[in-house]
Design a protein around this motif. Sequence first.
Motif, short mmCIF file in Angstrom:
data_model
loop_
_atom_site.label_atom_id
_atom_site.label_comp_id
_atom_site.label_asym_id
_atom_site.label_seq_id
_atom_site.Cartn_x
_atom_site.Cartn_y
_atom_site.Cartn_z
N ALA A 1 47.93 46.46 40.82
CA ALA A 1 48.02 45.99 40.27
C ALA A 1 48.50 43.82 39.58
CB ALA A 1 49.31 46.64 39.40
N ASP A 2 49.17 43.90 41.32
CA ASP A 2 49.44 43.28 41.31
C ASP A 2 48.41 42.27 41.59
OD1 ASP A 2 52.24 43.14 41.35
OD2 ASP A 2 52.61 43.74 42.90
N ALA B 1 46.21 41.36 39.10
CA ALA B 1 46.70 40.41 38.27
C ALA B 1 45.88 38.89 38.65
CB ALA B 1 48.09 40.23 37.32
N GLU B 2 46.63 38.38 40.08
CA GLU B 2 45.94 37.79 40.09
C GLU B 2 44.72 36.80 39.57
OE1 GLU B 2 46.92 37.96 44.96
OE2 GLU B 2 49.01 37.40 44.33
N GLU C 1 42.90 38.08 37.86
CA GLU C 1 42.49 37.99 35.99
C GLU C 1 43.14 36.50 35.73
OE1 GLU C 1 42.12 38.60 31.91
OE2 GLU C 1 41.54 39.72 34.23
N ARG C 2 44.18 36.11 36.87
CA ARG C 2 44.24 34.71 36.24
C ARG C 2 43.49 33.76 36.19
NH1 ARG C 2 49.68 36.51 37.98
NH2 ARG C 2 49.33 36.50 39.47
N HIS D 1 39.87 43.62 45.65
CA HIS D 1 39.41 43.75 43.95
C HIS D 1 38.49 42.94 44.49
CE1 HIS D 1 39.80 42.16 40.24
NE2 HIS D 1 40.45 42.43 39.72
#
Length: 296
Positions: A206-207, A210-211, A213-214, A263
């Motif tokens: 998830a981390d 999220a990275e 995604e930003r 990812h």
Amino acid sequence: MELRAAPAHEPLSSCAFEWPPGWKVHTTDWQPPALFEVGHLFGLTGAAGDTLTVSVARFGLEVDALAFLRERLGTAILSQATRCAWMGLSVGAIDLPAPGSAWRVVCTGPAVHVLEARGVARRYLDRAATTLRGLSGYEPPGENFGPGSVGPLRLLRPLTWTPEQESAPHGRFRAHFRRHTNDGHLAGYLRVSVLDRRVHPGLSPADLAAENERTLAFPGVVLGAGVSDPGPGGPTTRRDGEFERKSIETRHAVRQVGPLLVHLDACFPAADRSPLTRLNGRRAFDVAVWSLKNDA
């Protein structure tokens, strides 16, 4: 026994597969289909209601065959489906409850073969699809897949997509792969981010998601909610959106490959802008996800 269909003037549509003997063959006056259409090759019938039809679509390059079939069947049929999934890298499957139809769609290089079965023919459909092979021997023009790497990670990528490695801190690796049109416009983008969890043990999938995604949060990008999207390498997520008011489609997936957390995200034009480029981009993404290996 092996059945063969080989129109003399249309080698890209030729195919062969295994099927039980004793079925009646129905041929047709073969006509090559237009782009995004399917052309009927032949049919098989057994007892009443037992049928197999074999059709083909031709694209000239690798495409996401299951996405093509899903869109061709439409949401009314898909809403009844009990199965919509990949069987390995080359065979997609969609099943309706019996006595309805079952479909298999097979990637055979520059062609996509579609098999529809009813009745007893459903029993032999998987065998036919997994043994189906093209007879032409032709490769898709300019669409060969070859080895790529992102740090210790290995994957397959289209050799026509340009790789670019990015500098990253220790234990992290990132690469970009881009497909350009002949006039230099960006037609497909794949990003692969790798995290070595032996170096960064505290970071979760998830981390990492999220990275990434930003990095998409910049002016001109608007993305909708994620929806599940089947792929041969496991589940992925699709998001439709816009970039500078032009419709786009994105896909992403997270995988654990040995000690590596990976990812992958990709972006390409939406179907309303460039349907063939989109299907090709989806296929490149699926092959990359399916082929991930760890050399660490």
